[in-house]
Design a protein around this motif. Structure first.
Motif, mmCIF file in Angstrom:
data_model
loop_
_atom_site.group_PDB
_atom_site.id
_atom_site.type_symbol
_atom_site.label_atom_id
_atom_site.label_comp_id
_atom_site.label_asym_id
_atom_site.label_seq_id
_atom_site.Cartn_x
_atom_site.Cartn_y
_atom_site.Cartn_z
ATOM 1 N N ARG A 22 57.294 -37.371 114.017
ATOM 2 C CA ARG A 22 56.250 -37.370 115.125
ATOM 3 C C ARG A 22 55.753 -38.832 114.829
ATOM 4 O O ARG A 22 55.907 -39.503 113.611
ATOM 5 C CB ARG A 22 54.913 -36.611 114.854
ATOM 6 C CG ARG A 22 55.539 -35.109 115.338
ATOM 7 C CD ARG A 22 54.234 -34.291 114.936
ATOM 8 N NE ARG A 22 54.549 -32.900 114.724
ATOM 9 C CZ ARG A 22 54.940 -31.880 115.485
ATOM 10 N NH1 ARG A 22 54.775 -32.063 116.758
ATOM 11 N NH2 ARG A 22 55.302 -30.715 115.280
ATOM 12 N N SER A 57 53.318 -41.712 113.907
ATOM 13 C CA SER A 57 52.004 -42.070 113.352
ATOM 14 C C SER A 57 51.225 -43.210 114.253
ATOM 15 O O SER A 57 51.896 -43.767 115.160
ATOM 16 C CB SER A 57 51.920 -42.532 111.904
ATOM 17 O OG SER A 57 52.485 -43.758 111.711
ATOM 18 N N LYS A 58 50.168 -43.750 113.856
ATOM 19 C CA LYS A 58 49.653 -44.880 114.632
ATOM 20 C C LYS A 58 50.455 -46.009 114.440
ATOM 21 O O LYS A 58 50.309 -46.762 115.292
ATOM 22 C CB LYS A 58 48.081 -45.067 114.041
ATOM 23 C CG LYS A 58 47.130 -43.974 114.406
ATOM 24 C CD LYS A 58 45.627 -44.227 114.024
ATOM 25 C CE LYS A 58 44.831 -43.086 114.612
ATOM 26 N NZ LYS A 58 43.667 -43.066 113.449
ATOM 27 N N THR A 59 51.056 -46.280 113.577
ATOM 28 C CA THR A 59 51.828 -47.496 113.272
ATOM 29 C C THR A 59 53.320 -47.395 113.208
ATOM 30 O O THR A 59 53.796 -48.634 113.192
ATOM 31 C CB THR A 59 51.177 -48.303 111.858
ATOM 32 O OG1 THR A 59 51.312 -47.194 110.883
ATOM 33 C CG2 THR A 59 49.746 -48.532 111.970
ATOM 34 N N ASP A 60 53.811 -46.125 113.162
ATOM 35 C CA ASP A 60 55.178 -46.079 112.926
ATOM 36 C C ASP A 60 55.701 -44.934 113.804
ATOM 37 O O ASP A 60 55.199 -44.040 113.574
ATOM 38 C CB ASP A 60 55.360 -45.618 111.479
ATOM 39 C CG ASP A 60 56.951 -45.533 111.082
ATOM 40 O OD1 ASP A 60 57.925 -45.627 112.149
ATOM 41 O OD2 ASP A 60 57.250 -45.676 110.156
ATOM 42 N N GLY A 100 56.904 -42.478 111.853
ATOM 43 C CA GLY A 100 55.902 -42.338 110.657
ATOM 44 C C GLY A 100 55.625 -40.864 109.972
ATOM 45 O O GLY A 100 55.283 -40.759 108.842
ATOM 46 N N ILE A 101 55.837 -39.867 110.687
ATOM 47 C CA ILE A 101 55.518 -38.410 110.162
ATOM 48 C C ILE A 101 56.643 -37.747 110.214
ATOM 49 O O ILE A 101 57.371 -37.475 111.562
ATOM 50 C CB ILE A 101 54.423 -37.788 111.035
ATOM 51 C CG1 ILE A 101 53.166 -38.749 110.863
ATOM 52 C CG2 ILE A 101 54.088 -36.368 110.472
ATOM 53 C CD1 ILE A 101 52.148 -38.025 111.789
ATOM 54 N N GLN A 118 52.970 -37.172 102.096
ATOM 55 C CA GLN A 118 51.504 -37.137 102.536
ATOM 56 C C GLN A 118 50.391 -38.061 102.076
ATOM 57 O O GLN A 118 49.820 -38.704 103.302
ATOM 58 C CB GLN A 118 50.906 -35.591 102.435
ATOM 59 C CG GLN A 118 51.597 -34.495 103.080
ATOM 60 C CD GLN A 118 52.698 -33.895 102.244
ATOM 61 O OE1 GLN A 118 53.268 -34.466 101.277
ATOM 62 N NE2 GLN A 118 53.184 -32.677 102.847
ATOM 63 N N LEU A 168 51.232 -41.492 103.740
ATOM 64 C CA LEU A 168 50.919 -41.509 105.142
ATOM 65 C C LEU A 168 49.493 -42.247 105.295
ATOM 66 O O LEU A 168 49.034 -42.663 106.249
ATOM 67 C CB LEU A 168 51.075 -40.051 105.895
ATOM 68 C CG LEU A 168 50.621 -39.807 107.234
ATOM 69 C CD1 LEU A 168 51.031 -40.890 108.304
ATOM 70 C CD2 LEU A 168 50.641 -38.486 107.801
ATOM 71 N N GLY A 186 50.064 -45.235 106.596
ATOM 72 C CA GLY A 186 50.403 -45.099 108.111
ATOM 73 C C GLY A 186 51.858 -44.658 108.151
ATOM 74 O O GLY A 186 52.092 -44.585 109.429
ATOM 75 N N THR A 187 52.557 -44.090 107.068
ATOM 76 C CA THR A 187 53.873 -43.524 107.446
ATOM 77 C C THR A 187 54.225 -42.908 106.147
ATOM 78 O O THR A 187 53.832 -42.956 104.960
ATOM 79 C CB THR A 187 54.954 -44.774 107.507
ATOM 80 O OG1 THR A 187 56.059 -44.287 107.539
ATOM 81 C CG2 THR A 187 54.938 -45.726 106.296
ATOM 82 N N MET A 188 55.315 -41.814 106.325
ATOM 83 C CA MET A 188 55.538 -41.059 105.226
ATOM 84 C C MET A 188 56.762 -41.598 104.515
ATOM 85 O O MET A 188 57.392 -41.065 103.559
ATOM 86 C CB MET A 188 56.080 -39.672 105.815
ATOM 87 C CG MET A 188 54.972 -38.700 106.044
ATOM 88 S SD MET A 188 55.526 -37.053 106.244
ATOM 89 C CE MET A 188 53.985 -36.218 106.492
#
Lengths: 519, 519
Positions: free
Chosen positions: A411, A413-416, A419-420, A504, A507, A511-513
């Motif tokens: 999914r 993330s706000k920046t990637d 990112g999740i 986690q 993240l 902003g990313t895993m």
């Protein structure tokens, strides 16, 4: 005779018709309220909205708070508005809406999350209102009609309505005259308490074992209020490329299981959760090679009407018609045709382990994430933030013939944009364990986990399900954890507890895993 | 006629009596073997021991390896010796013994851990031996007699014996003439596969729905071998002060539930795991105020004979007589009296969600540890090291009327008598979720979690169940996590993922879980 009077078959109850304003004084701060309704259909609307207006108009925020027990979620114009007016002190067992979630995660509202079949049962056992001897103060039930004996014909869902009608000290009926009488759609039984409980003799999806109404003592009914408010139905999400690829993997898997002789050619009764992937799976079945299918599930969405129209679906059992406004119109337009192939049951039966295991249901649900050993998180983002609740996913996945969980592999993330990862070393909250899941699927592929040991499962899940951006990261975690744990003689399911949630934490901080390394 | 011949009612099978040596050549490297047996009773002994001797004498270690499917654990002289001789490549779904555990945790043996009721079912569905079309190569069954039609009368356990007899290509019967014929003790049915499965019509613990023997095609039986070897029975542990205090809390709780009207005066059918606490609970019931009791459980230990002798236990259903040598002698001495009150069922039924939920079983089991939000770890120490397996604990706890887990509050580490807390911030492996447990108990006290939200559960568990040495440590964790998560709006179930396993890491590094602080 008005439409309202014509729907009230019981003469003495015709005298209990009241206005919404007349019933508001019955509600006192601190009461335990039970509502009908399930995934927003069949819930009371007129009274909850009037109570909210009353609180708002009189600045009673925080002064008129209730413990609210409903089978599952109800329309945001009721529970979520109540949350925004600080009218909910405690909510069982599932909810939806931004305000109620904010209240729960900031500590203002207490929530007790429970398997939906068990919740209904434990309510009757008196486990949730021990101070009231297991009773509820007031039940509010949306009905579509009342029989001459005073029994209640429900509307578009059953949920825990029958348990509420049994346990509430007083009942208020919201009789919705904007919908047709739903007589004949429901199959209601009130199970005896142990040690006197008897088998639920449902051996086929279409079997009926009860009555089309909920038995009700008319003396309990303190008011009948007319309502003409529609359900705040669930609009269908669009399907998307990712969901369609996931559905494709699942349909391919079904075909290979039929070829191997482990599934009959018309499969087994299907349970499908809500959301884009569930819709894509049903869409795939509408256009797929299987026919004479059945559904044993919790909610029926609009796609099920397409499924009936395709001629491939013979019968569906659920506890709620979770349709959009357009879906309800389609249902009403061909009422006799659709309803001859649908039965709505109490959630205690719709989600019952006994029946799910006997029928051999194929269960499919979407988690937040799963881990490399096939534990899944359905409820708590980051291990702490409640979304909706476990709902019926556990009821089905623990007892299904095939337990399938499906999710996109990533999914944004706000920046990637990736990112999740939905595949992680360890989920920070476990709702479904490795002992329960047979198959996990992402758009990347499907992992058949039956008979595999943990390290084999991890290899398979990383290879088949993880997004390419995360495959090397997860593989390095597994390799390092295996190397350390096997050397120490504790390597059945290798983990590095000091690093296990690093993705986690990364993240939260970056902003990313995508962790750089596992040193 | 010899005793052996007199036990073989079926004439054509009398010709298939063979010596152990004659059957050894049937076994080939890589085969899938199913054995009868459950928590070491009713398992084959003569052939497994002879195969082990054969491997040892001929230096075949690592060259004759098997996939081994048994209902649960069997005697250490069989599976554990096999593990020490590298004769096991894969083991389903539960085991016991130091060598097999060492093999599993060092990566030499693969283990697939599964709920026992589901394991039996999935074996029949063909999920574990897909390459063999769901069959097993050879089944070895301990029997106490064979009927004139060739059907099998089992010995002191059922487990998955009936499923093995259905799915094995070839069967070898170890007929044990040192024990009496157990005819009449078992209640066997072979459930149809979905979609044809029918209800299990057991509404009382003593109901019988099947036959006293397992149906068997005599053509499958390639050999009958006489055995006179006793079960390597489970000696009873002594009860201890801690276990007795735990049992006391549970009995007090039962009394208060009866007073509140939530339990009948003769309680509901009891399930009790194995071990010191389980024995102390039964001991408490023997001397307690309740009578007309029933048991619906997995295994019957020696204390159950005392329970019968007390006159307070009316009937017990299980899948295995997990008795000590002395316990078996007591059973044989009063065979008719005891066995008129006992039925042994297949583990698919003994542990079946359908029946457990219907009867309203009170389930009591011991985990490794539980956490402040009431998730429990039953299988993996430190999240990675396998002990025995989940066994039937999930089957019962997920479906029970009351789901109870009990454990001492602390265990000793090598250097600190209270170095390991059994109450931790987060268990490193979840077998039972917060959605499943009603009550947790230690010698410190009992926490009734019904209807509580996560932060309420945590306060209650820390206050009532944690050891005083750990209460301030856990409370500080909860306070800090709550403060951080509630402020961020993610506080339904507060956690600090960067610190959540610090107690476990502190144990590994310093020999105690007593962390100095949470900074």
């Amino acid at each position: 005779m008005s439409t309202l009077e014509s729907r009230i078959g019981c003469p003495i109850l015709r005298n209990r018709v009241k206005t919404v304003e007349e019933v508001l004084p019955l509600f006192k701060d601190g009461m335990n309220l039970g509502w009908s309704g399930f995934t927003p259909v069949g819930y009371p609307k007129a009274i909850p909205k009037a109570l909210a207006n009353h609180v708002e108009a009189n600045n009673l925020q925080g002064k008129l708070r209730f413990n609210l027990l409903v089978g599952a979620s109800v329309g945001t114009e009721t529970e979520d508005r109540w949350a925004s007016l600080d009218m909910i002190s405690r909510r069982w067992p599932y909810q939806s809406g931004k305000n109620i979630q904010k209240g729960i995660n900031s500590g203002r509202i207490l929530m007790n999350d429970k398997h939906l079949s068990m919740f209904a049962q434990d309510l009757l056992y008196g486990f949730y209102t021990k101070d009231l001897g297991g009773k509820l103060d007031i039940g509010i039930i949306e009905a579509s009609a009342i029989t001459p004996e005073g029994n209640i014909i429900l509307a578009g869902s059953v949920g825990i309505a029958s348990e509420i009608i049994q346990t509430a000290e007083r009942l208020i009926i919201e009789l919705n005259t904007a919908i047709p009488s739903h007589e004949g759609l429901h199959d209601i039984i009130i199970p005896d308490l142990p040690p006197n409980r008897q088998p639920f003799l449902i051996s086929k999806v279409c079997d009926r074992i009860g009555q089309p109404w909920v038995p009700c003592d008319p003396n309990k009914v303190v008011a009948i209020v007319e309502s003409r408010e529609p359900d705040n139905g669930r609009p269908l999400g669009n399907t998307d490329h990712v969901s369609e690829r996931i559905a494709g993997h699942i349909l391919d898997f079904f075909e290979s299981e039929v070829r191997a002789g482990r599934l009959p050619s018309n499969l087994l009764p299907l349970q499908s959760g809500v959301g884009n992937i569930a819709n894509a799976v049903v869409g795939g079945l509408v256009n797929g090679p299987f026919s004479d299918l059945t559904v044993y599930t919790e909610v029926l969405q609009d796609t099920m009407l397409d499924f009936f129209d395709s001629g491939k679906l013979n019968f569906a059992s659920a506890t709620s018609l979770s349709l959009s406004e357009g879906g309800f119109q389609r249902l009403y337009d061909k009422w006799d045709e659709y309803t001859s192939k649908i039965v709505l049951r109490p959630q205690q039966l719709a989600n019952n382990p006994e029946i799910i295991r006997r029928l051999g249901v194929i269960a499919m649900n979407t988690p937040v994430e799963f881990d490399i050993y096939a534990h899944a998180n359905s409820t708590l983002v980051g291990g702490s933030r409640m979304i909706n609740g476990i709902g019926g996913s556990g009821d089905f996945l623990r007892n299904a013939f095939l337990s399938i969980m499906h999710t996109p592999s990533v999914r944004p993330s706000k920046t990637d944009p990736t990112g999740i990862s939905c595949v992680v070393p360890m989920v920070p909250h476990v709702d479904h364990t490795e002992h329960d899941l047979d198959v996990v699927v992402t758009e990347q592929g499907l992992a058949d986990l039956r008979g595999l040991a943990p390290r084999e499962r991890a290899e398979t899940i990383i290879y088949r399900c993880a997004h390419p951006d995360y495959r090397p990261i997860l593989q390095e975690y597994l390799d390092r954890a295996s190397s350390i744990c096997l050397a120490k003689g504790c390597g059945h399911e290798p983990h590095m507890l000091d690093k296990v949630f690093r993705m986690q934490q990364h993240l939260a901080e970056h902003g990313t895993m995508k962790v750089k390394n596992w040193d």
